[in-house]
Write a protein that holds these residues in place. Structure first.
Motif, short mmCIF file in Angstrom:
data_model
loop_
_atom_site.label_atom_id
_atom_site.label_comp_id
_atom_site.label_asym_id
_atom_site.label_seq_id
_atom_site.Cartn_x
_atom_site.Cartn_y
_atom_site.Cartn_z
N ASP A 149 66.82 49.32 25.98
CA ASP A 149 65.50 48.70 25.79
C ASP A 149 65.57 47.20 25.48
N VAL A 173 65.52 45.04 28.63
CA VAL A 173 64.18 44.83 29.18
C VAL A 173 63.39 43.86 28.31
N LYS A 222 62.02 44.29 38.55
CA LYS A 222 60.81 44.89 37.96
C LYS A 222 59.81 45.25 39.04
N SER A 231 55.84 46.79 39.07
CA SER A 231 54.74 47.27 38.24
C SER A 231 53.45 47.25 39.02
N SER A 290 64.30 52.13 32.80
CA SER A 290 63.04 52.74 32.36
C SER A 290 63.21 54.25 32.28
N ASP A 295 57.72 56.41 32.13
CA ASP A 295 57.12 55.07 32.04
C ASP A 295 56.32 54.69 33.28
N TYR A 296 56.50 55.47 34.34
CA TYR A 296 55.83 55.11 35.60
C TYR A 296 55.63 56.37 36.43
N TYR A 339 66.64 57.59 32.50
CA TYR A 339 67.11 56.46 31.67
C TYR A 339 68.63 56.49 31.54
N ARG A 357 58.50 49.97 36.30
CA ARG A 357 59.87 50.48 36.51
C ARG A 357 60.83 49.29 36.54
N TYR A 358 61.84 49.35 35.68
CA TYR A 358 62.87 48.31 35.64
C TYR A 358 64.22 48.90 36.06
#
Ligand SMILES: O=C(O)CCC(=O)C(=O)O
Ligand SMILES: [Fe+2]
Length: 381
Positions: free
Chosen positions: A227, A230, A300, A302, A326, A330-331, A349, A371-372
């Motif tokens: 984390d 990010v 990234k 989004s 991610s 998260d998405y 993850y 999404r990363y």
């Protein structure tokens, strides 16, 4: 198999065409020659005699630069070898230029460099592999494993800048990212205990596609350890980049930042990067992994930014490592579609997809959330 972007897809040829981009070849040549000449010597000086502690003598646990003599612009090689590229940098001379952050001048100087791939990567030999869907330790290869042939390219895609060694023992030399980008990291890579772990991975699709889902050891990803990567990137994009995530570092994925440009990032990514490169050496049977200065980078997608996925393409590198930063919650949507496996790979993850850069693939559209990924375009030696 339903493709993600039936309306957007313009076909592979147009997607890999990068003819529109410009550079100053003289500056490129000077810069990369300087970097690599310097680092070549420096690294040899520091690394000799240190190889056996973590792995075999034929699998040095560090990244190296190719010798300066290999670093020539050879987009049209006459020796039959292919030039190596990663993904498409956006045309420098086009209308996107003004989106480029002022901290990225080093890109411009490095966009055209390229170097030869090893012909041995194209040879075929046998190598035991895990069954599909099974998680098992990776065998250490005695012979180089088979490697999918790189497709002939229709056009120039990418431009790897000078190769880079990243070291956890080095301090970020300057808060000025452009200055940092001029100084390759040539310090000794840490030999840490992960080299003694057995790789945990599964094979995706037929074995010959050399596509793997790699599970990072828990001590690298537990306690939300990804984390801060990010968070640092978000902070940097918000506070340091004129146009935020709209970096256009690569023309297809668009929202990418080279992690070494972000102050404080190297200590966070070094153990993960070391683990991933070691896994690449093991799974693909190479001696060395070489990356350029934009690796690893964070990507990234989004819904908010409107950049939600990437159309079908291939990466001009030997192996692409795609690490999920991610959580799947998260998405919605997302995942990597790989055409030849016929599957969309959705990582959890801390899982990492490894695939030959030559395989046609795309990033499925994110329909909700963000999404990363941490992406590394790797060249094998
Ligand atoms: O979004 C993905 O899963 C793929 C990303 C990708 O292909 C790239 O960064 O080159
Ligand atoms: Fe890609």
């Amino acid at each position: 198999m339903n493709l993600c972007y039936p309306s957007k897809s313009r076909g592979l040829v147009s997607l890999i065409d990068g003819d529109s981009y410009h550079h100053d070849a003289d500056d490129d040549h000077k810069n990369k020659h300087h970097h690599n000449h310097h680092c070549h010597h420096h690294c040899h000086h520091h690394h000799r005699g240190t190889l056996l502690s973590s792995t075999t003598a034929t699998q040095p646990p560090f990244l190296v630069y190719p010798s300066p003599t290999k670093l020539v612009n050879n987009n049209n090689n006459t020796d039959g070898s292919s030039s190596i590229y990663t993904t498409t940098p956006t045309a420098v001379g086009d209308t996107n230029t003004h989106h480029r952050s002022s901290i990225y001048p080093a890109y411009l100087a490095s966009l055209s460099s390229s170097f030869s791939t090893s012909p041995r990567l194209l040879s075929q030999s046998s190598f035991p592999l895990a069954d599909d869907a099974s998680i098992m330790p990776a065998p250490y290869p005695r012979t180089p494993p088979p490697f999918p042939r790189r497709r002939p390219h229709a056009g120039t895609i990418v431009s790897p800048p000078a190769p880079l060694r990243i070291s956890s023992s080095s301090h970020h030399p300057s808060s000025r990212a452009s200055a940092a980008a001029q100084e390759p990291y040539c310090h000794r890579q840490h030999h840490h205990h992960h080299h003694h772990h057995k790789l945990q991975y599964e094979t995706i699709g037929p074995a010959h596609l050399r596509t793997y889902r790699l599970l990072l050891p828990n001590d690298l990803i537990a306690d939300c350890q990804l984390d801060p990567i990010v968070a640092h990137a978000e902070h940097f994009a918000t506070n340091r980049l004129l146009h935020g995530w709209q970096t256009d570092l690569y023309s297809l994925t668009k929202q990418d930042i080279a992690l070494r440009d972000i102050p404080g990032m190297l200590p966070l990514i070094q153990p993960i990067f070391d683990y991933v490169t070691q896994a690449i050496r093991t799974l693909y049977g190479c001696h060395e992994v070489v990356v350029d200065k934009n690796q690893p980078h964070i990507l990234k997608y989004s819904v908010d930014s409107g950049h939600t996925g990437v159309q079908l393409h291939h990466d001009r590198c030997d192996v692409t490592a795609n690490l999920a930063l991610s959580r799947s919650g998260d998405y919605c949507g997302g995942g990597t579609y790989i055409r030849d496996t016929g599957s969309i790979i959705k990582l959890n993850y801390g899982e990492c997809l490894l695939h030959p850069g030559s395989l046609v693939h795309g990033g499925m559209e994110v329909t909700k959330g963000t999404r990363y990924l941490m992406v590394t375009f790797a060249h094998l030696r």
